[in-house]
Motif scaffolding. Structure first.
Motif, PDB file in Angstrom:
ATOM      1  N   ILE A   1      -3.039   4.509   7.346  1.00 13.99           N
ATOM      2  CA  ILE A   1      -2.654   4.802   5.532  1.00 13.99           C
ATOM      3  C   ILE A   1      -3.911   4.282   5.745  1.00 13.99           C
ATOM      4  O   ILE A   1      -4.007   2.607   6.268  1.00 13.99           O
ATOM      5  N   THR A   2      -5.232   4.255   5.263  1.00 16.34           N
ATOM      6  CA  THR A   2      -6.299   3.582   4.836  1.00 16.34           C
ATOM      7  C   THR A   2      -6.413   3.233   3.702  1.00 16.34           C
ATOM      8  O   THR A   2      -6.773   3.615   2.980  1.00 16.34           O
ATOM      9  N   SER A   3      -7.001   1.923   2.616  1.00 19.15           N
ATOM     10  CA  SER A   3      -7.165   1.419   1.613  1.00 19.15           C
ATOM     11  C   SER A   3      -7.879   0.150   2.382  1.00 19.15           C
ATOM     12  O   SER A   3      -7.573  -0.966   2.339  1.00 19.15           O
ATOM     13  N   ASN A   4      -8.552   0.104   0.967  1.00 19.35           N
ATOM     14  CA  ASN A   4      -9.904  -0.550   0.949  1.00 19.35           C
ATOM     15  C   ASN A   4     -10.130  -1.599   2.599  1.00 19.35           C
ATOM     16  O   ASN A   4     -10.458  -2.788   2.083  1.00 19.35           O
TER      17      ASN A   4
ATOM     18  N   THR B   1      -6.461  -0.533   7.437  1.00 16.18           N
ATOM     19  CA  THR B   1      -5.390   0.503   7.775  1.00 16.18           C
ATOM     20  C   THR B   1      -4.198   0.097   7.942  1.00 16.18           C
ATOM     21  O   THR B   1      -4.216  -0.800   8.945  1.00 16.18           O
ATOM     22  N   HIS B   2      -3.125   0.681   8.142  1.00 11.71           N
ATOM     23  CA  HIS B   2      -1.150   0.157   7.755  1.00 11.71           C
ATOM     24  C   HIS B   2      -1.715   1.519   9.368  1.00 11.71           C
ATOM     25  O   HIS B   2      -1.640   2.804   8.557  1.00 11.71           O
ATOM     26  N   HIS B   3      -0.339   0.963   9.464  1.00 12.95           N
ATOM     27  CA  HIS B   3       0.166   2.233  10.242  1.00 12.95           C
ATOM     28  C   HIS B   3       2.306   1.679   9.895  1.00 12.95           C
ATOM     29  O   HIS B   3       2.419   0.962  10.050  1.00 12.95           O
TER      30      HIS B   3
ATOM     31  N   VAL C   1       0.810  -1.659   0.130  1.00  8.78           N
ATOM     32  CA  VAL C   1      -0.066  -0.072   0.210  1.00  8.78           C
ATOM     33  C   VAL C   1       1.168   1.122   0.095  1.00  8.78           C
ATOM     34  O   VAL C   1       0.731   2.635  -1.015  1.00  8.78           O
ATOM     35  N   PHE C   2       1.806   1.298   0.983  1.00  7.63           N
ATOM     36  CA  PHE C   2       2.790   2.576   1.067  1.00  7.63           C
ATOM     37  C   PHE C   2       4.115   2.445   1.248  1.00  7.63           C
ATOM     38  O   PHE C   2       4.877   1.249   2.289  1.00  7.63           O
ATOM     39  N   SER C   3       4.879   2.864   1.249  1.00  6.03           N
ATOM     40  CA  SER C   3       6.128   2.952   2.004  1.00  6.03           C
ATOM     41  C   SER C   3       7.005   4.697   2.526  1.00  6.03           C
ATOM     42  O   SER C   3       6.894   5.477   1.669  1.00  6.03           O
ATOM     43  N   LEU C   4       7.214   4.378   3.834  1.00  5.53           N
ATOM     44  CA  LEU C   4       7.453   5.708   4.092  1.00  5.53           C
ATOM     45  C   LEU C   4       8.931   6.113   4.049  1.00  5.53           C
ATOM     46  O   LEU C   4       9.655   5.414   4.645  1.00  5.53           O
ATOM     47  N   GLY C   5       9.320   7.216   4.092  1.00  3.75           N
ATOM     48  CA  GLY C   5      10.746   7.770   4.198  1.00  3.75           C
ATOM     49  C   GLY C   5      11.160   7.788   5.091  1.00  3.75           C
ATOM     50  O   GLY C   5      10.801   7.679   6.768  1.00  3.75           O
ATOM     51  N   GLN C   6      11.721   9.497   5.669  1.00  2.00           N
ATOM     52  CA  GLN C   6      12.562   9.214   6.920  1.00  2.00           C
ATOM     53  C   GLN C   6      12.232  11.107   7.115  1.00  2.00           C
ATOM     54  O   GLN C   6      12.038  11.440   6.211  1.00  2.00           O
ATOM     55  N   ILE C   7      12.346  11.220   8.102  1.00  2.00           N
ATOM     56  CA  ILE C   7      11.780  12.918   8.405  1.00  2.00           C
ATOM     57  C   ILE C   7      13.328  13.600   8.034  1.00  2.00           C
ATOM     58  O   ILE C   7      14.146  13.243   8.476  1.00  2.00           O
ATOM     59  N   THR C   8      13.077  14.219   7.387  1.00  2.00           N
ATOM     60  CA  THR C   8      14.494  15.372   7.466  1.00  2.00           C
ATOM     61  C   THR C   8      13.984  17.093   6.941  1.00  2.00           C
ATOM     62  O   THR C   8      13.078  17.226   6.596  1.00  2.00           O
ATOM     63  N   PRO C   9      15.587  17.484   7.376  1.00  2.00           N
ATOM     64  CA  PRO C   9      16.328  17.117   9.089  1.00  2.00           C
ATOM     65  C   PRO C   9      15.717  16.339   9.958  1.00  2.00           C
ATOM     66  O   PRO C   9      14.271  17.069  10.535  1.00  2.00           O
ATOM     67  N   ASN C  10      16.775  15.922  10.237  1.00  2.00           N
ATOM     68  CA  ASN C  10      16.182  15.005  12.302  1.00  2.00           C
ATOM     69  C   ASN C  10      17.379  15.193  12.945  1.00  2.00           C
ATOM     70  O   ASN C  10      18.128  13.836  12.095  1.00  2.00           O
ATOM     71  N   PRO C  11      17.600  15.847  13.498  1.00  2.00           N
ATOM     72  CA  PRO C  11      16.640  16.671  14.491  1.00  2.00           C
ATOM     73  C   PRO C  11      16.371  17.865  13.396  1.00  2.00           C
ATOM     74  O   PRO C  11      16.952  18.461  12.890  1.00  2.00           O
ATOM     75  N   VAL C  12      15.238  18.269  14.075  1.00  2.00           N
ATOM     76  CA  VAL C  12      14.452  19.433  13.702  1.00  2.00           C
ATOM     77  C   VAL C  12      14.539  20.734  14.060  1.00  2.00           C
ATOM     78  O   VAL C  12      14.387  20.768  15.714  1.00  2.00           O
ATOM     79  N   SER C  13      14.564  22.046  13.814  1.00  2.00           N
ATOM     80  CA  SER C  13      14.539  22.584  14.523  1.00  2.00           C
ATOM     81  C   SER C  13      13.252  24.010  14.370  1.00  2.00           C
ATOM     82  O   SER C  13      12.787  24.387  15.577  1.00  2.00           O
TER      83      SER C  13
ATOM     84  N   SER D   1      -5.108   6.338  -1.061  1.00  2.00           N
ATOM     85  CA  SER D   1      -5.421   5.727   0.592  1.00  2.00           C
ATOM     86  C   SER D   1      -5.766   7.518   1.080  1.00  2.00           C
ATOM     87  O   SER D   1      -5.840   8.406   0.629  1.00  2.00           O
ATOM     88  N   ASP D   2      -6.291   7.260   2.561  1.00  2.00           N
ATOM     89  CA  ASP D   2      -6.933   8.168   3.568  1.00  2.00           C
ATOM     90  C   ASP D   2      -5.262   8.110   4.100  1.00  2.00           C
ATOM     91  O   ASP D   2      -5.421   7.448   4.938  1.00  2.00           O
ATOM     92  N   VAL D   3      -4.972   9.305   4.642  1.00  2.00           N
ATOM     93  CA  VAL D   3      -4.080   9.289   5.647  1.00  2.00           C
ATOM     94  C   VAL D   3      -4.482  10.363   6.694  1.00  2.00           C
ATOM     95  O   VAL D   3      -4.777  11.107   6.662  1.00  2.00           O
ATOM     96  N   GLN D   4      -3.677   9.830   7.970  1.00  2.00           N
ATOM     97  CA  GLN D   4      -3.937  10.087   9.178  1.00  2.00           C
ATOM     98  C   GLN D   4      -2.713  10.572   9.714  1.00  2.00           C
ATOM     99  O   GLN D   4      -1.819   9.755   9.921  1.00  2.00           O
ATOM    100  N   LEU D   5      -2.351  12.005  10.424  1.00  2.00           N
ATOM    101  CA  LEU D   5      -0.863  11.896  11.598  1.00  2.00           C
ATOM    102  C   LEU D   5      -1.187  12.094  12.590  1.00  2.00           C
ATOM    103  O   LEU D   5      -2.286  12.764  12.176  1.00  2.00           O
ATOM    104  N   SER D   6      -0.427  11.959  13.068  1.00  2.00           N
ATOM    105  CA  SER D   6      -0.817  12.230  14.806  1.00  2.00           C
ATOM    106  C   SER D   6       0.739  11.831  15.289  1.00  2.00           C
ATOM    107  O   SER D   6       2.072  11.387  15.357  1.00  2.00           O
ATOM    108  N   ILE D   7       0.939  12.670  16.412  1.00  2.00           N
ATOM    109  CA  ILE D   7       2.369  13.279  16.883  1.00  2.00           C
ATOM    110  C   ILE D   7       2.535  12.734  18.688  1.00  2.00           C
ATOM    111  O   ILE D   7       0.956  13.328  19.435  1.00  2.00           O
ATOM    112  N   HIS D   8       2.696  12.442  19.085  1.00  2.00           N
ATOM    113  CA  HIS D   8       2.715  11.970  20.509  1.00  2.00           C
ATOM    114  C   HIS D   8       4.044  12.250  21.125  1.00  2.00           C
ATOM    115  O   HIS D   8       4.309  11.962  20.762  1.00  2.00           O
ATOM    116  N   SER D   9       4.063  12.467  22.887  1.00  2.00           N
ATOM    117  CA  SER D   9       4.745  12.134  23.473  1.00  2.00           C
ATOM    118  C   SER D   9       5.240  11.391  24.540  1.00  2.00           C
ATOM    119  O   SER D   9       4.622  10.272  24.007  1.00  2.00           O
ATOM    120  N   ILE D  10       6.161  11.051  25.351  1.00  2.00           N
ATOM    121  CA  ILE D  10       6.796  10.205  25.809  1.00  2.00           C
ATOM    122  C   ILE D  10       6.009   9.682  26.496  1.00  2.00           C
ATOM    123  O   ILE D  10       5.952   8.222  26.633  1.00  2.00           O
TER     124      ILE D  10
END
Length: 336
Positions: free
Chosen positions: A320-323, A326-328, A246-258, A271-280
């Motif tokens: 990532i949701t398709s057909n 949902t994949h993560h 269904v998909f392939s995901l690259g890397q966050i660039t740059p990382n660390p982030v300013s 596909s339908d795409v949702q993005l979430s950010i989580h704390s420790i």
């Protein structure tokens, strides 16, 4: 106990970050002790498989246990625990793998069992960073009849392979901690030694974590290196294979982030795409829908300024949701 092949099972992954007190405590370690890990605490020797024990509980689907501090209300001697996961094939760290840990409290009780049903203390999971490390805040556990002081852990390399084992600490350190804190460890010092415990009777050189007092952190600091099957990269299981259709995901660039970064996403099907950010702690800081995206390459612009994130590590997850399925996938990133 035979040093048999590791168990294979199903698992998922979540996120981790090093807290300031833990980082300071680790930095205060005797350098000789920390640098000796490759020789004395794994050294690219496969860690023996052990029983998950009678009290594993299923942490796989419970996001509550995605946390660094596993103490809750338990009283005892503060300990910062670092675990480093290394691949056997090339002795390189394994990033982005999930590590579950669980142990008893200072009185030898496990949450979720017997009179402790409904309790959740002394259990948690994290995901390794680029150096293959996870960090936990805990109390030094107690003991119960028939077992030496010990910790259970499970490393989810992929959805098709996980490693289950146990480790302990130097017996002299366990005795010292109990004797110095009799009100917390009312059963007294551990009467057993690892050599008499069924889980360690075949030797425990690679299952012995360090245990040193840190004046700076006013806590004990423990480090363990664990070697599991693999080549220093995440393995591939059924779910990974299905997601790759269904998909392939690259890397966050740059990382660390300013302030901002980009993330490449290739969709093989619309596909339908949702993005979430989580704390420790597992808290969901932000979640937003990216809508329905077409097949092909997409460059996601990540603007973190509006989230007012403090310096540290975070986990970004894409759904990532398709057909109807949902994949993560996730990426760990650092705000500098």
């Amino acid at each position: 106990m035979k040093r048999k092949s590791f168990l294979r099972s199903i698992g998922i992954a979540s996120g981790a970050v090093v807290s300031a007190p833990l980082l300071a405590a680790t930095n205060s370690l005797n350098p000789k002790s920390y640098n000796s890990l490759n020789r004395a605490r794994g050294g690219c020797v496969l860690i023996p498989s052990e029983s998950p024990g009678p009290f594993p509980l299923d942490l796989s689907e419970n996001s509550f246990f995605f946390r660094q501090d596993i103490r809750e209300d338990r009283q005892g001697t503060l300990m910062f625990q670092k675990i480093r996961i290394v691949g056997l094939e090339n002795c390189q760290p394994m990033p982005d793998v999930r590590v579950n840990i669980w142990c008893c409290d200072n009185d030898g009780n496990y949450s979720g069992y017997g009179g402790e049903e409904g309790q959740t203390y002394m259990r948690g999971y994290q995901i390794t960073d680029d150096n293959g490390e996870v960090d936990f805040t805990m109390i030094f556990p107690g003991w119960y009849p028939g077992r030496v002081v010990h910790m259970h852990f499970q490393v989810f390399v992929s959805t098709s392979y996980s490693a289950v084992s146990q480790y302990t600490w130097p017996h002299a350190a366990a005795v010292e901690i109990a004797n110095a804190n009799p009100t917390d460890y009312t059963h007294g010092p551990d009467p057993m030694v690892p050599e008499s415990d069924f889980a360690f009777t075949d030797g425990y050189e690679n299952q012995l974590a360090t245990c040193e007092w840190s004046e700076e952190a006013q806590a004990y600091v423990s480090v363990l290196e664990v070697v599991v099957e693999g080549a220093g990269v995440s393995g591939v299981g059924y779910l990974e294979n299905e997601a790759s259709k269904v998909f392939s995901l690259g890397q966050i660039t740059p990382n660390p982030v300013s302030s901002s970064s980009t993330l490449s996403l290739n969709l093989l099907v619309p596909s339908d795409v949702q993005l979430s950010i989580h704390s420790i702690s597992g808290a969901k800081i932000n979640k937003r829908s990216l809508g329905s995206l077409s097949e092909g390459d997409h460059l996601l612009n990540l603007d973190f300024d509006n989230l007012n994130l403090s310096s540290g590590s975070y986990v970004l997850q894409l759904d990532i949701t398709s057909n109807g399925r949902t994949h993560h996938d996730l990426r760990r990133f650092v705000i500098s």
